[in-house]
Design a protein around this motif. Structure first.
Motif, PDB file in Angstrom:
ATOM      1  N   LEU A 121      23.720  -8.314  25.277  1.00 32.40           N
ATOM      2  CA  LEU A 121      24.234  -8.424  23.917  1.00 32.40           C
ATOM      3  C   LEU A 121      25.697  -8.845  24.024  1.00 32.40           C
ATOM      4  N   THR A 122      26.103  -9.809  23.194  1.00 31.26           N
ATOM      5  CA  THR A 122      27.484 -10.283  23.242  1.00 31.26           C
ATOM      6  C   THR A 122      28.120 -10.079  21.875  1.00 31.26           C
ATOM      7  N   CYS A 123      29.362  -9.605  21.869  1.00 33.44           N
ATOM      8  CA  CYS A 123      30.071  -9.417  20.604  1.00 33.44           C
ATOM      9  C   CYS A 123      30.536 -10.782  20.086  1.00 33.44           C
ATOM     10  N   THR A 124      30.208 -11.084  18.826  1.00 39.57           N
ATOM     11  CA  THR A 124      30.578 -12.390  18.273  1.00 39.57           C
ATOM     12  C   THR A 124      32.071 -12.448  17.954  1.00 39.57           C
ATOM     13  N   TYR A 125      32.754 -11.294  18.046  1.00 44.46           N
ATOM     14  CA  TYR A 125      34.189 -11.265  17.732  1.00 44.46           C
ATOM     15  C   TYR A 125      35.045 -11.256  18.993  1.00 44.46           C
ATOM     16  N   CYS A 126      34.859 -10.237  19.866  1.00 46.58           N
ATOM     17  CA  CYS A 126      35.721 -10.124  21.064  1.00 46.58           C
ATOM     18  C   CYS A 126      35.094 -10.773  22.284  1.00 46.58           C
ATOM     19  N   GLY A 127      33.814 -11.124  22.211  1.00 47.28           N
ATOM     20  CA  GLY A 127      33.163 -11.813  23.318  1.00 47.28           C
ATOM     21  C   GLY A 127      32.679 -10.896  24.430  1.00 47.28           C
ATOM     22  N   ALA A 128      32.899  -9.590  24.300  1.00 42.13           N
ATOM     23  CA  ALA A 128      32.445  -8.656  25.346  1.00 42.13           C
ATOM     24  C   ALA A 128      30.929  -8.728  25.473  1.00 42.13           C
ATOM     25  N   SER A 129      30.455  -8.631  26.721  1.00 43.72           N
ATOM     26  CA  SER A 129      29.017  -8.707  26.978  1.00 43.72           C
ATOM     27  C   SER A 129      28.521  -7.332  27.407  1.00 43.72           C
ATOM     28  N   TYR A 130      27.343  -6.971  26.901  1.00 43.05           N
ATOM     29  CA  TYR A 130      26.768  -5.659  27.225  1.00 43.05           C
ATOM     30  C   TYR A 130      25.393  -5.844  27.827  1.00 43.05           C
ATOM     31  N   PRO A 131      25.352  -6.154  29.144  1.00 39.52           N
ATOM     32  CA  PRO A 131      24.051  -6.389  29.774  1.00 39.52           C
ATOM     33  C   PRO A 131      23.224  -5.117  29.927  1.00 39.52           C
ATOM     34  N   GLY A 132      23.906  -3.974  29.866  1.00 34.26           N
ATOM     35  CA  GLY A 132      23.198  -2.727  30.146  1.00 34.26           C
ATOM     36  C   GLY A 132      22.414  -2.162  28.964  1.00 34.26           C
ATOM     37  N   VAL A 133      22.598  -2.743  27.772  1.00 35.96           N
ATOM     38  CA  VAL A 133      21.920  -2.154  26.616  1.00 35.96           C
ATOM     39  C   VAL A 133      20.434  -2.452  26.689  1.00 35.96           C
ATOM     40  N   ASN A 134      19.663  -1.420  26.585  1.00 35.64           N
ATOM     41  CA  ASN A 134      18.226  -1.589  26.719  1.00 35.64           C
ATOM     42  C   ASN A 134      17.579  -1.626  25.343  1.00 35.64           C
ATOM     43  N   LEU A 135      17.324  -2.831  24.857  1.00 35.08           N
ATOM     44  CA  LEU A 135      16.733  -2.959  23.522  1.00 35.08           C
ATOM     45  C   LEU A 135      15.293  -2.460  23.482  1.00 35.08           C
ATOM     46  N   LYS A 136      14.742  -2.212  24.689  1.00 35.50           N
ATOM     47  CA  LYS A 136      13.375  -1.685  24.703  1.00 35.50           C
ATOM     48  C   LYS A 136      13.339  -0.294  24.081  1.00 35.50           C
ATOM     49  N   THR A 137      14.451   0.446  24.241  1.00 36.91           N
ATOM     50  CA  THR A 137      14.449   1.811  23.723  1.00 36.91           C
ATOM     51  C   THR A 137      15.721   2.143  22.944  1.00 36.91           C
ATOM     52  N   ALA A 138      16.611   1.124  22.739  1.00 35.00           N
ATOM     53  CA  ALA A 138      17.935   1.423  22.187  1.00 35.00           C
ATOM     54  C   ALA A 138      17.859   2.034  20.796  1.00 35.00           C
ATOM     55  N   GLU A 139      18.755   2.961  20.562  1.00 32.54           N
ATOM     56  CA  GLU A 139      18.873   3.567  19.244  1.00 32.54           C
ATOM     57  C   GLU A 139      19.448   2.561  18.267  1.00 32.54           C
TER      58      GLU A 139
END
Ligand SMILES: [Zn+2]
Length: 428
Positions: free
Chosen positions: A8-26
């Motif tokens: 997941l990438t922030c459309t504002y600051c550009g930070a990338s979050y490869p660790g977020v697991n959309l399979k189970t994410a809250e």
């Protein structure tokens, strides 16, 4: 089916979050933790190499004709893919007579009113409900001008998931009727859509509901994206990628989603060129037009429009929309209420019953032809985002009243003469 989400990438600051697991994410993990819900809208990234490999193994041509055919480009696991909820693969009508009338090469109308609850929003709601089930949510909520609400209520009803819906009290009655029949808990907020949106967001935090709001939940935009994926595939039947895709803009997620889909199909080699985008806003509700030149939303916006689906003064996804319009060498035009009613009649006289926001996109095309932005050799596709049955009050305003008569042939003859005289008087 391969899991192809990378990060997941922030459309504002550009930070990338490869660790977020959309399979189970809250659902709460839906915005950039640094930027927060105001700015930190996230974008889902994919490994297109893996998508390509999966499509080589199981070609698109062999798949069901609905939007689940793009499973690898959705953040859903195989068990969440629900072919028993057919959404999408809506027809593209080649409106040749209307193209001639407008003096352009080709006019295509993509009829999103054919979706299960009669609007484009089914693409997002179906994916949202599927994802809510995937992350084991017990309740789903959204704020909507109407179509996203009725479509969420419909898809939640399919699986028996409780839905809480926030709509402005002014939403058209047919949309409210759909909500009520689908059995959602509906809050008619005595304020604007923008206030209903804020209230819904606070309630989701307070009560732990899955937040279906497209602007903040990146999963939902992936559903909207399927329209762009589809147009890319379907364009092969209509002489290739259109020069323009016209779409009306409220929150900004629809146009951003469509553009993402087109780009992915371009990156995947399904299409060899990209169209330009014609973004259409209402004359007096045009914050995206402002944001395109000012890189910020207007401080004040209090105009009105009959096109309730794009009556959005604080578009939450304005950055995504602005990025998409710029990337696509796009243009923003606006449509007055009169132009929208004219476009409803024009579409109707050529066989397409569109709600005001959908007709607004056609009104934008008419105005872009007048300003020579769209030329006589251009090929244009208009997203008809919702059925005219969604707003019968404005449909009657556009179409007029029937002729009331006594049940006699003489009355019919008199009425025909009268309507001819009326038409002649109008012409002279
Ligand atoms: Zn951020």
């Amino acid at each position: 089916m391969a899991w192809c989400v990378t990060d997941l990438t922030c459309t504002y600051c550009g930070a990338s979050y490869p660790g977020v697991n959309l399979k189970t994410a809250e659902a709460t993990w839906m915005v950039c933790p640094h930027c927060g819900p105001g700015d930190g809208i996230l974008e889902i990234g994919y490994d297109l190499g893996r998508v390509r490999a999966a499509w080589n193994t199981k070609p698109l041509a062999s798949r069901p004709l609905n939007h689940w055919r793009y499973a690898e480009l959705l953040p859903l696991e195989p068990a969440a893919i629900r072919h028993d909820w057919p959404v999408g693969w809506t027809p593209v009508l080649d409106a040749a007579r209307l193209a001639r009338h407008l003096g352009i090469q080709q006019l295509l109308l993509k009829d999103e009113g054919r979706n299960p609850t009669a609007s484009f929003k089914d693409r997002a709601s179906s994916v949202g409900v599927a994802h809510a089930l995937q992350v084991d949510a017990k309740t789903i909520a959204c704020a909507s001008t109407g179509n996203a609400a009725s479509s969420l209520a419909g898809h939640a009803a399919l699986v028996g998931l409780p839905a809480y819906i926030f709509v402005p009290a002014t939403a058209p009655e047919p949309k409210i009727a759909q909500l009520q029949v689908f059995g959602a808990t509906v809050f008619a907020v005595k304020a604007s859509y923008d206030a209903a949106y804020d209230l819904c967001t606070r309630a989701c935090h307070e009560f732990g509901w899955y937040n279906r709001n497209c602007a903040i939940n990146p999963v939902l935009v992936e559903g909207k994206k399927t329209a762009g994926l589809e147009v890319a595939e379907q364009s092969a039947d209509f002489g290739g990628v259109p020069d323009w895709i016209a779409v009306s803009v409220g929150d900004g997620c629809t146009i951003a989603g469509i553009w993402k889909g087109l780009q992915q199909m371009h990156d995947l080699g399904v299409i060899d060129r990209l169209p330009r985008l014609l973004a259409v806003q209402a004359e007096h509700v045009n914050p995206i037009e402002y944001a395109l030149t000012h890189d910020a939303l207007p401080k004040e916006s209090d105009g009105k429009t009959i096109a309730d689906s794009i009556d959005v003064h604080v578009p939450r996804n304005w950055r995504k929309a602005v990025h998409a319009i710029r990337d696509a060498d796009g243009v923003v035009v606006t449509a007055s209420d009169e132009a929208i009613l004219d476009a409803m009649r024009l579409a109707g006289r050529h066989g397409m019953f569109a709600e005001p926001a959908a007709a607004a996109a056609l009104a934008g095309v008419v105005s872009a032809i007048e300003s020579k932005t769209i030329g006589p050799h251009d090929r244009v596709l208009v997203m008809i985002t919702g059925s005219g049955l969604k707003d019968t009050k404005n449909a009657i305003r556009a179409g007029g009243q029937p002729i009331a008569i006594e049940p006699t042939v003489g009355a019919v003859a008199n009425a025909i003469q009268g309507s001819r005289r009326g038409a002649e008087a109008q012409r002279s």
